[in-house]
Design an enzyme around this catalytic site. Structure first.
Site, mmCIF file in Angstrom:
data_model
loop_
_atom_site.group_PDB
_atom_site.id
_atom_site.type_symbol
_atom_site.label_atom_id
_atom_site.label_comp_id
_atom_site.label_asym_id
_atom_site.label_seq_id
_atom_site.Cartn_x
_atom_site.Cartn_y
_atom_site.Cartn_z
ATOM 1 N N CYS A 264 3.225 4.687 11.450
ATOM 2 C CA CYS A 264 3.021 6.031 10.949
ATOM 3 C C CYS A 264 1.731 6.369 10.647
ATOM 4 O O CYS A 264 0.867 6.552 11.447
ATOM 5 C CB CYS A 264 4.407 6.081 9.713
ATOM 6 S SG CYS A 264 4.898 7.804 9.663
ATOM 7 N N HIS A 354 9.211 4.516 12.635
ATOM 8 C CA HIS A 354 9.328 3.438 11.607
ATOM 9 C C HIS A 354 10.267 2.091 11.942
ATOM 10 O O HIS A 354 11.871 2.297 12.077
ATOM 11 C CB HIS A 354 10.229 4.068 10.359
ATOM 12 C CG HIS A 354 9.289 4.899 9.743
ATOM 13 N ND1 HIS A 354 8.860 4.816 8.292
ATOM 14 C CD2 HIS A 354 8.595 6.192 9.804
ATOM 15 C CE1 HIS A 354 8.102 5.805 7.992
ATOM 16 N NE2 HIS A 354 8.088 6.484 8.772
ATOM 17 N N GLU A 356 11.110 -0.482 10.952
ATOM 18 C CA GLU A 356 12.067 -1.206 9.827
ATOM 19 C C GLU A 356 13.284 -0.461 9.657
ATOM 20 O O GLU A 356 14.425 -1.246 9.521
ATOM 21 C CB GLU A 356 11.437 -1.277 8.476
ATOM 22 C CG GLU A 356 11.601 -0.056 7.622
ATOM 23 C CD GLU A 356 10.833 1.018 8.191
ATOM 24 O OE1 GLU A 356 11.028 2.485 7.714
ATOM 25 O OE2 GLU A 356 9.627 0.998 8.777
#
Length: 380
Positions: A264, A354, A356
């Site tokens: 990001c 992202h 995760e």
């Protein structure tokens, strides 16, 4: 400044956009006033992770899903120690949360943390407006903060723009801390906190990585004091054009050819370190259903996003940079925005989204394994 939250659900509220568009509804969460950039998030789930994501600092988030709050609020899913959004806009808030982990309602949590919101408005019309006109300054007003429309509009238009805003130091940790590896320790990573989400170091720890999370102001000496096998640059809020300090640090890491991974804001920092520009998107990418193609494999992934800025790098060629050849590794299939970069002559890569994805798809979890592979290769 917020005031009493008693009777918030019955209090009238208004959302005022900087172009003069006004939406009228009911107070949700705290009563008072708040200002921020109005943006929309397309995720149907994961509002708790969204609200506690530091990348949403100074933004008023519009939930495009019509019903929000069904699962309440629990004590396990926060991505940081607090709610970071400036305000929250929903259409139909759940009257009673229902989930075995729920400890309180979303409304109660927003009120408890002083987050001013609004409900009962046509969020579909609002989202269409933001898609056509772009993300813009806005304000939510309720209770004693209510005033004539012209006065409220003037207060919104007096607020600073998101372009040019330096916010990453506001949300980053002030003190270094360590997340230990799960099981056998295999690697050490220095993670630069520009607004890091809690799940990110946990995803690395699951792979045997001891993660030293360092403040955004960390120097190269601070990074190499932990003897890292790799360096990670996190997500974060604001305009990457203001992040000269992190860019200088990343250049120092690239000079040493230490394995590097950014997500990001970290992707935008890598872009700047390589000599590319950045720019503000019209309305950004926010949600957990964004299609991205990994151009190195041809695979299309459903991914989680939260960014309003992007890297300006050529999609159709390999670029020569001060640190070797670089190319765009990932691209958004909705609008061809750059979603990842990697270097061909040293171990460094980044993605704009992202991986995760605590609430959302796990299609991109392999990127943490790719980071491990880089560190293994460097060690060998």
């Amino acid at each position: 400044m917020t005031i009493s939250t008693r009777g918030a659900a019955q209090a009238p509220a208004v959302l005022v956009l900087e172009d003069g568009r006004i939406f009228r509804g009911r107070a949700y969460g705290a009563v008072g006033e708040t200002f921020g950039e109005a943006v929309f998030s397309t995720g149907m789930t994961g509002y708790q992770e969204t609200l506690t994501d530091p990348s949403y600092d100074r933004q008023i988030v519009v939930a495009t899903a019509p019903q929000i709050g069904n699962t309440g609020w629990n004590d396990e899913d926060d991505e940081s120690a607090r709610i970071w959004v400036s305000g929250y806009v929903v259409r139909d808030p759940a009257r009673v949360p229902s989930n075995w982990r729920s400890r309180r309602s979303l409304d109660e949590e927003l009120a408890g943390q002083g987050v001013v919101g609004i409900s009962g408005i046509d969020t579909r019309a609002l989202t269409r407006h933001l898609r056509e006109r772009g993300a813009m300054r806005s304000g939510v007003f309720s209770g004693e903060a209510l005033a004539p429309d012209a006065e409220l509009l003037a207060r919104v238009q007096a607020q600073p723009q998101m372009k040019g805003a330096s916010l990453y130091e506001e949300v980053a940790t002030k003190e270094a801390y360590t997340v230990p590896a799960v099981g056998e320790k295999k690697f050490t990573v220095a993670a630069i906190d520009l607004g890091i989400k809690g799940m990110t170091p946990r995803r690395m720890a699951e792979r045997g990585i001891e993660v030293h999370v360092l403040p955004a102001t960390a120097t190269a000496d601070d990074v190499y004091a932990v003897a890292p096998d790799g360096v990670f640059f996190s997500n974060g809020p604001g305009d990457p054009a203001t992040a000269d300090g992190p860019v200088a640090l990343m250049r120092a890491v690239l000079e040493r050819k230490t394995p590097l991974f950014g997500i990001c804001f970290g992707n935008q920092i890598l872009g700047r370190a390589l000599g590319f520009g950045t720019y503000k998107l019209k309305y950004g990418h926010r949600g957990i259903n964004q299609p991205v193609q990994d151009r190195t494999t041809g695979k299309v992934e459903v991914t989680a996003h939260n960014h309003g800025f992007a890297v300006d790098a050529p999609l159709d060629k390999v670029s020569d940079t001060e640190f070797g050849r670089a190319e765009v590794s990932h691209v958004c299939l909705n609008d061809q925005v750059v979603e990842g970069l990697h270097l061909l002559d040293q171990p460094a890569f980044s993605v704009q989204y992202h991986p995760e994805a605590a609430a959302g798809p796990h299609d991109a979890a392999y990127l943490f394994d790719r980071f491990v592979t880089l560190m293994e290769g460097q060690r060998a």
